[in-house]
Structure formats: structure tokens, C-alpha cells
Design a protein around this motif. Structure first.
Motif, PDB file in Angstrom:
ATOM      1  N   ASP A  77       0.821  -0.971   0.002  1.00  0.00           N
ATOM      2  CA  ASP A  77       0.046   0.012  -0.021  1.00  0.00           C
ATOM      3  C   ASP A  77       0.854   1.143  -0.061  1.00  0.00           C
ATOM      4  O   ASP A  77       0.593   2.128  -0.651  1.00  0.00           O
ATOM      5  N   ASP A  78       2.112   1.301   0.802  1.00  0.00           N
ATOM      6  CA  ASP A  78       2.967   2.305   0.815  1.00  0.00           C
ATOM      7  C   ASP A  78       3.625   2.723  -0.358  1.00  0.00           C
ATOM      8  O   ASP A  78       3.539   3.814  -1.177  1.00  0.00           O
ATOM      9  N   GLY A  79       3.984   1.615  -1.085  1.00  0.00           N
ATOM     10  CA  GLY A  79       4.640   1.672  -2.452  1.00  0.00           C
ATOM     11  C   GLY A  79       3.559   1.988  -3.614  1.00  0.00           C
ATOM     12  O   GLY A  79       3.578   2.684  -4.255  1.00  0.00           O
ATOM     13  N   ALA A  80       2.179   1.400  -3.444  1.00  0.00           N
ATOM     14  CA  ALA A  80       1.200   1.865  -4.272  1.00  0.00           C
ATOM     15  C   ALA A  80       1.005   3.425  -4.191  1.00  0.00           C
ATOM     16  O   ALA A  80       0.615   3.937  -5.239  1.00  0.00           O
ATOM     17  N   PHE A  81       1.030   3.874  -2.987  1.00  0.00           N
ATOM     18  CA  PHE A  81       0.767   5.234  -2.934  1.00  0.00           C
ATOM     19  C   PHE A  81       1.750   6.242  -3.510  1.00  0.00           C
ATOM     20  O   PHE A  81       1.381   7.053  -4.306  1.00  0.00           O
ATOM     21  N   VAL A  82       3.004   5.748  -3.316  1.00  0.00           N
ATOM     22  CA  VAL A  82       4.214   6.614  -4.286  1.00  0.00           C
ATOM     23  C   VAL A  82       3.776   6.284  -5.649  1.00  0.00           C
ATOM     24  O   VAL A  82       4.147   7.465  -6.190  1.00  0.00           O
ATOM     25  N   LEU A  83       3.586   5.499  -6.301  1.00  0.00           N
ATOM     26  CA  LEU A  83       3.449   5.150  -7.637  1.00  0.00           C
ATOM     27  C   LEU A  83       1.960   6.034  -8.143  1.00  0.00           C
ATOM     28  O   LEU A  83       2.462   6.655  -9.211  1.00  0.00           O
ATOM     29  N   LEU A  84       1.062   5.948  -7.432  1.00  0.00           N
ATOM     30  CA  LEU A  84      -0.073   6.570  -7.900  1.00  0.00           C
ATOM     31  C   LEU A  84       0.289   8.151  -7.660  1.00  0.00           C
ATOM     32  O   LEU A  84      -0.204   8.670  -8.655  1.00  0.00           O
ATOM     33  N   HIS A  85       0.840   8.484  -6.827  1.00  0.00           N
ATOM     34  CA  HIS A  85       0.966  10.048  -6.536  1.00  0.00           C
ATOM     35  C   HIS A  85       1.894  10.297  -7.982  1.00  0.00           C
ATOM     36  O   HIS A  85       1.275  11.340  -8.444  1.00  0.00           O
ATOM     37  N   GLU A  86       3.017   9.906  -8.177  1.00  0.00           N
ATOM     38  CA  GLU A  86       3.663  10.222  -9.252  1.00  0.00           C
ATOM     39  C   GLU A  86       3.106  10.054 -10.600  1.00  0.00           C
ATOM     40  O   GLU A  86       3.228  11.076 -11.438  1.00  0.00           O
ATOM     41  N   ALA A  87       2.448   8.817 -10.615  1.00  0.00           N
ATOM     42  CA  ALA A  87       1.719   8.818 -12.177  1.00  0.00           C
ATOM     43  C   ALA A  87       0.661   9.888 -12.231  1.00  0.00           C
ATOM     44  O   ALA A  87       0.453  10.255 -13.593  1.00  0.00           O
ATOM     45  N   GLN A  88       0.202  10.370 -11.027  1.00  0.00           N
ATOM     46  CA  GLN A  88      -1.103  11.151 -11.453  1.00  0.00           C
ATOM     47  C   GLN A  88      -0.592  12.525 -11.716  1.00  0.00           C
ATOM     48  O   GLN A  88      -1.175  13.520 -12.303  1.00  0.00           O
ATOM     49  N   HIS A  89       0.774  12.913 -11.239  1.00  0.00           N
ATOM     50  CA  HIS A  89       1.354  14.117 -11.902  1.00  0.00           C
ATOM     51  C   HIS A  89       1.321  14.002 -13.533  1.00  0.00           C
ATOM     52  O   HIS A  89       0.970  15.230 -14.106  1.00  0.00           O
ATOM     53  N   PHE A  90       1.481  12.658 -13.961  1.00  0.00           N
ATOM     54  CA  PHE A  90       1.507  12.742 -15.573  1.00  0.00           C
ATOM     55  C   PHE A  90       0.008  13.000 -16.153  1.00  0.00           C
ATOM     56  O   PHE A  90      -0.397  13.661 -16.995  1.00  0.00           O
ATOM     57  N   LEU A  91      -0.687  12.079 -15.266  1.00  0.00           N
ATOM     58  CA  LEU A  91      -2.376  11.842 -15.815  1.00  0.00           C
ATOM     59  C   LEU A  91      -2.857  13.310 -15.578  1.00  0.00           C
ATOM     60  O   LEU A  91      -3.851  13.769 -16.493  1.00  0.00           O
ATOM     61  N   LEU A  92      -2.621  13.957 -14.505  1.00  0.00           N
ATOM     62  CA  LEU A  92      -3.510  15.272 -14.339  1.00  0.00           C
ATOM     63  C   LEU A  92      -2.764  16.405 -15.015  1.00  0.00           C
ATOM     64  O   LEU A  92      -3.061  17.587 -15.166  1.00  0.00           O
ATOM     65  N   ASN A  93      -1.420  16.225 -15.866  1.00  0.00           N
ATOM     66  CA  ASN A  93      -0.836  17.204 -16.726  1.00  0.00           C
ATOM     67  C   ASN A  93      -0.612  18.504 -16.154  1.00  0.00           C
ATOM     68  O   ASN A  93      -0.732  19.589 -16.632  1.00  0.00           O
ATOM     69  N   HIS A  94      -0.073  18.062 -14.839  1.00  0.00           N
ATOM     70  CA  HIS A  94       0.568  19.319 -13.960  1.00  0.00           C
ATOM     71  C   HIS A  94       1.386  20.134 -14.807  1.00  0.00           C
ATOM     72  O   HIS A  94       1.182  21.424 -14.539  1.00  0.00           O
ATOM     73  N   HIS A  95       2.216  19.587 -15.512  1.00  0.00           N
ATOM     74  CA  HIS A  95       3.463  20.331 -16.202  1.00  0.00           C
ATOM     75  C   HIS A  95       2.651  21.463 -17.076  1.00  0.00           C
ATOM     76  O   HIS A  95       2.927  22.692 -16.897  1.00  0.00           O
ATOM     77  N   SER A  96       1.792  20.926 -18.074  1.00  0.00           N
ATOM     78  CA  SER A  96       1.301  22.035 -19.015  1.00  0.00           C
ATOM     79  C   SER A  96       0.295  22.921 -18.326  1.00  0.00           C
ATOM     80  O   SER A  96       0.158  23.966 -18.699  1.00  0.00           O
ATOM     81  N   ARG A  97      -0.386  22.244 -17.314  1.00  0.00           N
ATOM     82  CA  ARG A  97      -1.612  23.471 -16.729  1.00  0.00           C
ATOM     83  C   ARG A  97      -0.679  24.438 -15.783  1.00  0.00           C
ATOM     84  O   ARG A  97      -1.433  25.406 -15.839  1.00  0.00           O
ATOM     85  N   PHE A  98       0.406  24.107 -15.360  1.00  0.00           N
ATOM     86  CA  PHE A  98       1.269  25.146 -14.970  1.00  0.00           C
ATOM     87  C   PHE A  98       1.535  26.133 -16.040  1.00  0.00           C
ATOM     88  O   PHE A  98       1.508  27.357 -15.589  1.00  0.00           O
ATOM     89  N   GLN A  99       2.010  25.847 -16.997  1.00  0.00           N
ATOM     90  CA  GLN A  99       2.378  26.668 -18.169  1.00  0.00           C
ATOM     91  C   GLN A  99       1.277  27.344 -18.632  1.00  0.00           C
ATOM     92  O   GLN A  99       1.333  28.633 -19.046  1.00  0.00           O
ATOM     93  N   LEU A 100       0.031  26.985 -18.617  1.00  0.00           N
ATOM     94  CA  LEU A 100      -1.112  27.867 -18.994  1.00  0.00           C
ATOM     95  C   LEU A 100      -1.525  28.970 -17.959  1.00  0.00           C
ATOM     96  O   LEU A 100      -1.951  29.793 -18.396  1.00  0.00           O
ATOM     97  N   ILE A 101      -1.309  28.619 -16.668  1.00  0.00           N
ATOM     98  CA  ILE A 101      -1.495  29.901 -15.780  1.00  0.00           C
ATOM     99  C   ILE A 101      -0.431  30.704 -15.360  1.00  0.00           C
ATOM    100  O   ILE A 101      -0.737  31.737 -14.771  1.00  0.00           O
ATOM    101  N   GLU A 102       0.820  30.035 -15.593  1.00  0.00           N
ATOM    102  CA  GLU A 102       2.048  31.009 -15.601  1.00  0.00           C
ATOM    103  C   GLU A 102       3.008  31.089 -16.667  1.00  0.00           C
ATOM    104  O   GLU A 102       3.543  29.931 -16.933  1.00  0.00           O
TER     105      GLU A 102
END
Length: 461
Positions: A77-102
């Protein structure tokens, strides 16, 4: 000096297998993404715990650092949390969303955005896993609401940072003094001054270019290169699965799609599509004996010979308006705005437009012009949805007594479609989103069949 970057050893690979299988059990919609990402092992000089690198579609993991912040590496479960957290940075497209607002972000704002993204992710994971990890950051720690979305959290954190700047805290951290510099690992954000900050470039962080290039070069040398389109396809598939499973909030999905979809002038696209589809009709003239050519008649045989006049042909546009129960007042208002736009942009002199109200059957057909736009307020239907009925009705000359040059279907897209349909008349589908300032979802867009000549998505400008 770049620290150690390497492939996972045997023990780390075994841990990753267990973590990934558990993560797939907890969030099946993430499976395709989880098994597409590449993983590398790094030491603390690279990243404190874990980070996602958008350039190489890679997650780098500091196993020792994870253990140091209290994560049990042997607990799936601890390992799954780490993987899901990092994978969701990709899924939620945080990189591009940040570029849109800043458009010109500095390191301080990138750190704040990373915290906002972690808020968004950790709330989702809390609902999926039914537990909180106290060493990580959650919005309620700052008395923020859940499910608000990274953009809202970011603005709130910026406001807090500005409010506290008079105390000399500057732009580091989240303004509360406890940023999430370690991505999936929390701790005291200001402690990490070297290496890759936060969750890496997947969260929108600016990183040391030399280190990022080294990681990318190493990942590509070991695993090959993903094309940008391949990455986009992987994310969109997982995103679509997550929305259908109800695991991702609607406002978050809208933000992601907006960051992945190029802005287009839909009014111009629709106008061009109508003109192109009916191009053969526009500009055509017909002979008309009911309106003989008076100039020829006067000068020929004292009016005994009649030469026909010519009548310009209007573009006959049939609009199938979705009036089913899923089209609420707001969506119908948008639909009416598109119909009005067609008339105003192309003009009464060039267009004869008939609106067919259709839910699971056609309820009425009425001709609408610039002088009779009020007729659009008369809406009939509000039952089930089947736009194919309206299309077939508009094509049936026995019912309409006129041949349509082009058919436009104005709908929210939640309609069954025939997989195969043959029509010489061009058909354009104009998709209305749930809100005028968000894009149409992948599920709705992909549901439109390939025989449709053109799909136009209504977008706010």
C-alpha cells in the motif's frame, strides 16, 4: 556533480512489481499509465524521495529516502501510494497546466504549484485508498476545501504567500512555511536546496537542466524514446477510464483536457465547415420563368418571347437540435447561440435554415431567419436521445419537401450513433460541452462515428 542514476536492481524491481500490482488493484483506470512509465533508481543528491520526469516519461525513485520519511517499502500500500502519486502528476498534466496559468514562472511559484498539485492528488488518493498519510500534505491542513483543483489551491496558496510576505518569508515554500518539496514525500520543503525540487518536471517544477538532460539521456538509452503523441495517447486513455469510473472530479478532468486541447476559433471553424459542405450550392443560379428577364422581353418580339430570369440558390441548411432531457436550459441556450451564429455569419440571403427539434423522435420543423430568431425559444421534446432519427428525418424529402445541402447536428453528444451510415449530404456534428468554458470530453468526442464529415467543438474564446 550529478549523483547516481541507474536501473532498478533485483530487490528494487521486486518491490516495484508488488507496488504496481497493488496500485493497479486500487486504481484500475491507472493501469495502462502505470505499466507504461519507466522507472529509475536515484540517490539523495538527485531527489529526496520520488519525482516524475515529463521529458522522458520516467519516475525516478530514491528508495532509501522513502524509507527515511517513514514509508514501509515492504508494504504494497505504501509503495502503491508513491507510484499512484507520481503517475497522477502525469495523468493530471500538471506540467502543462502550470504553463497555462504562469507564462513566466519563477522557482518560488513552481514550488507553490507543486504543493497545489500534491493537494489535488492526495485528496484523490485518500478517497481511493480510504486513508491519509500524515507525512504528506493535504488541503485540510491549510483549511482548504477538498476537490477544489490544483488551480484553485495554487491561487489560495499564492494569496497566503502574499499575505505573509510582509513577515519576510519570500516566495519559497507554500507561504505557510511547509511546502511539499519532495513530491510524494513531504517534510520541510525548504530543506532541499540542491538537485531536482518537488516532484520533478511532471508537476510543473523548473529543474536543473543538466540533471534533467542526464536523466532523459539515461532513460532513453535504456528504454528508448516515447513520442509526444504516444505519451498523449497513454494519458488520454487513462483519463477517459478514470472519468468513467468516477474516480476523477469533473472540474479536474476539464482542466486537464483544456491543457491538452489546442484553442480553436470554433465559430470560424463552424462557418467554414458549413460553407465548404454546401459549396456546390452557394453561388449557383437557377432559371425561373415565374420571374422572366424583363430586359430581354422588352426588346424581343413585342413581349411574345419570354426568356427566363435567374434566381440565386440559397444554401439549404438543416439543423437537428438536440432537445433531449440531457440538454438543460444552459445547453439549449448554447445550442440556440450556435444556430443564431450560423444565420448571422452567413446571412439570410445565402442560407435557408430549418431547425428540427429531436430527442428520440422529431417533434417539429421550423424555418428560422434573422427576423424570426424568437422561434428558437419554442422547444419541443425533452425525452430520450437519438440524433440518428433527426438526421434520417432531415434527409427524407417526402417529409421535408426539400433537399438539404448540409446537415448540422447540435448536441451534447450523448446519443447512440449508427456505426455505418451512407449519405451524400455532408453531416457536421457541433458538440456542446457541459459548460461554455470547458472542452468536450474524450468520451463524447470519440463516440462520434467516423462517417461524420466534420466535428466542431463549441469553445469559449
Amino acid at each position: 556533480m550529478v549523483g547516481m542514476i541507474r536501473k532498478l536492481d533485483k530487490h528494487e524491481s521486486e518491490l516495484l512489481v508488488r507496488w504496481r500490482l497493488r496500485a493497479n488493484e486500487l486504481a484500475p483506470f491507472m493501469g495502462h499509465l502505470l505499466f507504461s512509465l519507466r522507472f529509475l533508481s536515484v540517490d539523495s543528491s538527485i531527489v529526496t524521495t520520488a519525482a516524475g520526469m515529463i521529458e522522458s516519461f520516467t519516475v525516478v525513485i530514491n528508495f532509501e529516502g522513502l524509507s527515511d520519511i517513514g514509508m514501509d517499502l515492504d508494504d504494497p500500500d505504501d509503495g502503491a501510494f508513491v507510484l499512484l502519486h507520481e503517475a497522477q502528476h502525469f495523468l493530471l498534466n500538471h506540467h502543462s497546466r502550470f504553463q497555462l496559468i504562469e507564462h513566466a514562472p519563477n522557482q518560488g511559484k513552481a514550488t507553490i504549484w507543486n504543493t497545489a498539485g500534491d493537494f489535488e492528488i492526495n485528496v484523490i488518493l485518500q478517497e481511493i485508498m480510504h486513508r491519509k498519510y500524515e507525512q504528506f500534505v493535504y488541503p485540510d491542513k491549510y483549511e482548504f476545501e477538498n476537490r477544489a483543483g490544483a488551480e484553485i489551491y495554487y491561487r489560495r496558496l499564492l494569496e497566503d504567500q502574499l499575505a505573509s510576505s510582509s513577515g519576510g518569508e519570500g516566495e519559497q515554500g507554500s507561504g505557510s512555511g511547509e511546502g511539499d518539496e519532495q513530491g510524494s514525500g513531504s517534510g520541510e520543503g525548504d530543506e532541499q536546496d540542491e538537485g531536482i525540487p518537488g516532484c520533478g518536471t511532471a508537476s510543473g517544477e523548473s529543474v536543473d537542466g543538466h540533471i534533467a538532460r542526464k536523466i532523459t539521456e539515461y532513460a532513453e538509452s535504456q528504454y528508448g524514446r516515447f513520442s509526444e503523441q504516444e505519451v498523449t495517447d497513454i494519458i488520454k486513455e487513462s483519463l477517459s477510464n478514470g472519468k468513467q469510473a468516477g474516480s476523477l472530479p469533473g472540474n479536474t478532468v476539464d482542466s486537464i483536457l483544456d491543457s491538452m486541447t489546442p484553442k480553436v476559433n470554433w465559430k470560424q471553424a463552424l462557418r467554414n465547415s458549413v460553407i465548404a459542405a454546401g459549396g456546390r450550392a452557394l453561388g449557383r443560379e437557377l432559371r425561373d420563368y415565374r420571374r422572366p428577364n424583363r430586359r430581354i422581353r422588352v426588346h424581343t418580339s413585342k413581349g411574345k418571347i419570354f426568356i427566363p430570369g435567374h434566381k440565386s440558390v440559397k444554401l439549404n441548411v438543416a439543423v437537428v437540435r438536440d432537445t433531449s432531457g440531457s440538454m438543460d436550459a444552459g445547453l439549449l441556450a448554447q445550442a440556440n447561440a450556435e444556430i443564431e451564429g450560423i444565420i448571422r455569419d452567413i446571412g439570410n440571403a445565402r442560407v435557408k435554415l430549418t431547425v428540427f427539434d429531436c430527442d428520440a423522435q422529431v417533434h417539429q420543423a421550423q424555418q428560422v431567419s434573422q427576423g424570426t430568431l424568437s422561434r428558437l425559444n419554442d422547444v419541443r421534446g425533452r425525452g430520450g436521445t437519438n440524433m440518428m432519427v433527426g438526421i434520417e428525418y432531415a434527409l427524407d424529402r417526402r417529409k421535408t419537401n426539400q433537399a438539404a445541402d448540409v446537415i448540422i447536428v447540435v448536441t451534447d453528444g450523448y446519443s447512440p450513433w449508427s456505426p455505418k451510415f451512407i449519405s451524400r449530404t455532408p453531416i457536421i456534428v457541433c458538440l456542446i460541452p457541459d459548460s461554455p468554458d470547458v472542452p468536450v470530453s474524450d468520451f463524447v468526442r470519440d463516440n462520434v462515428p467516423s462517417w461524420v464529415r466534420k466535428v466542431v467543438e463549441v469553445r469559449g474564446l
